[in-house]
Design a protein around this motif. Structure first.
Motif, PDB file in Angstrom:
ATOM      1  N   GLU A 276       0.921  -1.183   0.000  1.00 14.84           N
ATOM      2  CA  GLU A 276       0.020   0.108   0.006  1.00 14.84           C
ATOM      3  C   GLU A 276       0.967   1.286  -0.047  1.00 14.84           C
ATOM      4  OE1 GLU A 276      -2.472  -0.417   3.405  1.00 14.84           O
ATOM      5  OE2 GLU A 276      -3.800  -1.813   2.635  1.00 14.84           O
ATOM      6  N   THR A 277       2.431   1.288  -0.047  1.00 18.90           N
ATOM      7  CA  THR A 277       2.960   2.064   0.182  1.00 18.90           C
ATOM      8  C   THR A 277       3.175   3.033  -1.047  1.00 18.90           C
ATOM      9  OG1 THR A 277       4.555   0.852   1.755  1.00 18.90           O
ATOM     10  CG2 THR A 277       5.335   3.036   0.877  1.00 18.90           C
ATOM     11  N   SER A 278       2.854   2.358  -2.160  1.00 15.87           N
ATOM     12  CA  SER A 278       2.906   3.121  -3.517  1.00 15.87           C
ATOM     13  C   SER A 278       2.182   2.639  -4.401  1.00 15.87           C
ATOM     14  CB  SER A 278       4.500   2.609  -4.150  1.00 15.87           C
ATOM     15  OG  SER A 278       4.555   3.502  -5.416  1.00 15.87           O
ATOM     16  N   THR A 279       1.683   3.501  -5.414  1.00 17.15           N
ATOM     17  CA  THR A 279       0.680   3.314  -6.527  1.00 17.15           C
ATOM     18  C   THR A 279       1.604   2.682  -7.884  1.00 17.15           C
ATOM     19  OG1 THR A 279       0.652   5.578  -7.331  1.00 17.15           O
ATOM     20  CG2 THR A 279      -0.951   4.644  -5.801  1.00 17.15           C
ATOM     21  N   LEU A 280       2.667   2.583  -7.833  1.00 17.24           N
ATOM     22  CA  LEU A 280       3.547   2.291  -8.863  1.00 17.24           C
ATOM     23  C   LEU A 280       3.334   0.612  -8.965  1.00 17.24           C
ATOM     24  CD1 LEU A 280       7.009   3.869  -8.205  1.00 17.24           C
ATOM     25  CD2 LEU A 280       5.000   4.867  -9.796  1.00 17.24           C
ATOM     26  N   PRO A 281       3.196   0.140 -10.369  1.00 21.29           N
ATOM     27  CA  PRO A 281       3.053  -1.128 -10.697  1.00 21.29           C
ATOM     28  C   PRO A 281       4.324  -1.895 -10.144  1.00 21.29           C
ATOM     29  CG  PRO A 281       3.673  -0.081 -12.788  1.00 21.29           C
ATOM     30  CD  PRO A 281       3.367   1.039 -11.577  1.00 21.29           C
ATOM     31  N   ALA A 282       4.205  -3.268  -9.745  1.00 20.32           N
ATOM     32  CA  ALA A 282       5.367  -3.823  -9.232  1.00 20.32           C
ATOM     33  C   ALA A 282       5.574  -5.392  -9.712  1.00 20.32           C
ATOM     34  CB  ALA A 282       5.417  -4.142  -7.573  1.00 20.32           C
ATOM     35  N   VAL A 283       6.481  -5.717  -9.619  1.00 18.47           N
ATOM     36  CA  VAL A 283       6.912  -7.306  -9.907  1.00 18.47           C
ATOM     37  C   VAL A 283       7.440  -7.981  -8.673  1.00 18.47           C
ATOM     38  CG1 VAL A 283       6.621  -7.337 -12.419  1.00 18.47           C
ATOM     39  CG2 VAL A 283       8.772  -6.911 -11.277  1.00 18.47           C
ATOM     40  N   LEU A 284       7.224  -9.102  -8.621  1.00 18.95           N
ATOM     41  CA  LEU A 284       7.768  -9.882  -7.314  1.00 18.95           C
ATOM     42  C   LEU A 284       9.357 -10.382  -7.744  1.00 18.95           C
ATOM     43  CD1 LEU A 284       5.094 -11.731  -5.851  1.00 18.95           C
ATOM     44  CD2 LEU A 284       5.840  -9.668  -5.175  1.00 18.95           C
ATOM     45  N   LEU A 285      10.423 -10.158  -7.123  1.00 21.23           N
ATOM     46  CA  LEU A 285      11.575 -10.998  -7.360  1.00 21.23           C
ATOM     47  C   LEU A 285      11.541 -12.357  -6.713  1.00 21.23           C
ATOM     48  CD1 LEU A 285      13.726 -10.785  -4.838  1.00 21.23           C
ATOM     49  CD2 LEU A 285      13.661  -8.556  -5.419  1.00 21.23           C
ATOM     50  N   GLY A 286      12.281 -13.248  -7.423  1.00 20.67           N
ATOM     51  CA  GLY A 286      12.472 -14.468  -7.026  1.00 20.67           C
ATOM     52  C   GLY A 286      13.244 -14.672  -5.446  1.00 20.67           C
ATOM     53  N   GLY A 287      14.533 -14.309  -5.588  1.00 11.21           N
ATOM     54  CA  GLY A 287      15.511 -14.348  -4.419  1.00 11.21           C
ATOM     55  C   GLY A 287      15.929 -15.776  -4.051  1.00 11.21           C
ATOM     56  N   GLU A 288      16.508 -15.780  -3.122  1.00  5.41           N
ATOM     57  CA  GLU A 288      17.158 -17.059  -2.732  1.00  5.41           C
ATOM     58  C   GLU A 288      15.804 -17.918  -2.078  1.00  5.41           C
ATOM     59  OE1 GLU A 288      19.813 -18.591  -3.082  1.00  5.41           O
ATOM     60  OE2 GLU A 288      21.284 -17.186  -3.842  1.00  5.41           O
ATOM     61  N   VAL A 289      15.632 -19.210  -2.559  1.00 10.86           N
ATOM     62  CA  VAL A 289      14.494 -19.825  -2.017  1.00 10.86           C
ATOM     63  C   VAL A 289      14.921 -21.297  -1.368  1.00 10.86           C
ATOM     64  CG1 VAL A 289      12.824 -18.786  -3.704  1.00 10.86           C
ATOM     65  CG2 VAL A 289      13.728 -20.874  -4.271  1.00 10.86           C
ATOM     66  N   GLY A 290      16.318 -21.492  -1.727  1.00 10.48           N
ATOM     67  CA  GLY A 290      16.920 -22.765  -1.294  1.00 10.48           C
ATOM     68  C   GLY A 290      16.077 -23.763  -1.756  1.00 10.48           C
ATOM     69  N   ASP A 291      15.803 -25.093  -1.004  1.00  8.16           N
ATOM     70  CA  ASP A 291      15.151 -26.256  -1.475  1.00  8.16           C
ATOM     71  C   ASP A 291      13.606 -26.176  -1.417  1.00  8.16           C
ATOM     72  OD1 ASP A 291      17.735 -27.179  -1.865  1.00  8.16           O
ATOM     73  OD2 ASP A 291      17.676 -28.542   0.067  1.00  8.16           O
ATOM     74  N   ASP A 292      12.970 -24.977  -0.945  1.00  4.00           N
ATOM     75  CA  ASP A 292      11.705 -25.161  -0.693  1.00  4.00           C
ATOM     76  C   ASP A 292      10.937 -24.166  -1.771  1.00  4.00           C
ATOM     77  OD1 ASP A 292       8.967 -25.158   0.330  1.00  4.00           O
ATOM     78  OD2 ASP A 292       9.451 -23.633   1.943  1.00  4.00           O
ATOM     79  N   LEU A 293      11.095 -24.628  -3.055  1.00  7.63           N
ATOM     80  CA  LEU A 293      10.350 -23.950  -4.118  1.00  7.63           C
ATOM     81  C   LEU A 293       8.890 -24.075  -3.980  1.00  7.63           C
ATOM     82  CD1 LEU A 293      10.753 -22.564  -6.589  1.00  7.63           C
ATOM     83  CD2 LEU A 293      10.913 -24.453  -7.968  1.00  7.63           C
TER      84      LEU A 293
END
Length: 337
Positions: A276-293
């Motif tokens: 809710e901090t911004s009205t800019l469109p956003a995408v999620l980054l994956g980051g490090e997920v380890g073995d728990d995909l």
């Protein structure tokens, strides 16, 4: 080795990885030529994406005609208004590890093979990468009708004493324009204890200005971070992610072409309030997920329901899944959209 490729509108300049080396040595201008003839597409495909007149009227196969309605149905995007981007800009920052494999992304032929397979899957919109990787994919014909996003600042090398000095050592705005690419991405890491973060902030703001002047979207990936036992750590707490979004949203003289590339918070339940901090469109980054995909899929699924979240930009977890099934991992991520 011949990587799997999406169907291209023209014969690729390099049919195989081996041909890449020959072309780079003998005809470096082939990269610019491939960029010039690449079939482009809008950043977002919406539900009312127009069908070209010749396709809409009739499409003929060996022994059957396709009606205008059928052609129109086929032209509809699988996830209108959403983006599924495969990220592969990690090597240019010296970040080659995947899980316990320290040099997993160092084998360029293997990386290209995995990228071409990922890009060939239905619903994958494009790729984020540094210039060398994008040049290879251009020659392989893998970027036809795809969103091509150039990685702009790779100067903060992973693990270096100067890691926070995220200088713009990759694509410049004019490079993206010259190659006919579709967007850029910049990393914005801020450490309140590091005076150098102000230089990074200033450089990022001026780059957003330059991208806006070219009417090119720029995806800003902001983090608040700090040194812990000499290693840089991104703070994924709700307050830190909220603050980083607020800072990134206010960069430059206009936000008209700015997107955000944000992580899922440590507690996924905090994402609704954070976004809710911004009205800019956003995408999620994956980051490090380890073995728990599977756990990552669950977090992404919930966050993708939020009104400002418009897609995923995921790299290592899809290109190097634990079970080795790149196509399966990518298809599952696409299904979340």
């Amino acid at each position: 080795m011949t990587p799997a490729r999406p169907t291209a509108s023209a014969t690729p300049a390099a049919p195989s990885v081996r041909d890449l080396v020959r072309l780079r040595a003998e005809r470096p201008e082939a990269i610019a030529e491939a960029a010039a003839r690449r079939k482009r597409r809008p950043l977002l495909r919406t539900a009312d994406t127009a069908v070209t007149a010749d396709t809409a009227l009739t499409a003929v196969t060996a022994d059957t005609a396709v009606t205008a309605e059928t052609a129109s149905d086929r032209a509809r995007p699988p996830h209108p208004g959403r983006l599924m981007i495969i990220a592969a800009d990690h090597p240019a920052r010296g970040a080659l590890a995947v899980g316990d494999r320290a040099l997993a992304m160092a084998n360029r032929s293997e990386l290209l093979q995995r990228l071409c397979l990922a890009l060939s899957r239905p619903g994958v919109d494009g790729v984020l990468a540094s210039a060398d990787v994008l040049d290879d994919l251009l020659l392989l014909g893998a970027l036809e009708d795809k969103v091509v996003m150039g990685s702009m600042n790779r100067g903060g090398l992973a693990g270096a004493a100067f890691e926070l000095d995220d200088r713009f050592t990759g694509h410049r705005p004019e490079d993206l324009v010259r190659h006919g690419f579709d967007a850029g991405k910049l990393l914005l890491r801020i450490d309140h204890d590091d005076p150098g973060s102000l230089d990074t902030l200033h450089a990022a703001a001026r780059t957003v200005d330059a991208m806006a002047a070219h009417r090119l979207p720029v995806f800003v990936e902001p983090f608040l971070c700090r040194r812990v036992d000499g290693r840089l750590r991104n703070d994924l707490g709700a307050a830190a992610v909220t603050t980083s979004i607020a800072i990134a949203s206010g960069l430059a003289g206009t936000s008209a072409y700015t997107w955000l590339k944000v992580p899922v918070t440590e507690d996924p339940d905090d994402m609704a309030q954070v976004m809710e901090t911004s009205t800019l469109p956003a995408v999620l980054l994956g980051g490090e997920v380890g073995d728990d995909l599977d756990g990552a899929y669950g977090k992404w699924r919930e966050a993708l329901r939020l009104p400002t979240v418009r897609g995923l930009v995921v790299g290592r977890s899809l290109l190097y899944p634990v079970d080795g099934d790149v196509a399966g991992a990518v298809d599952t991520a696409v299904s979340l959209l």
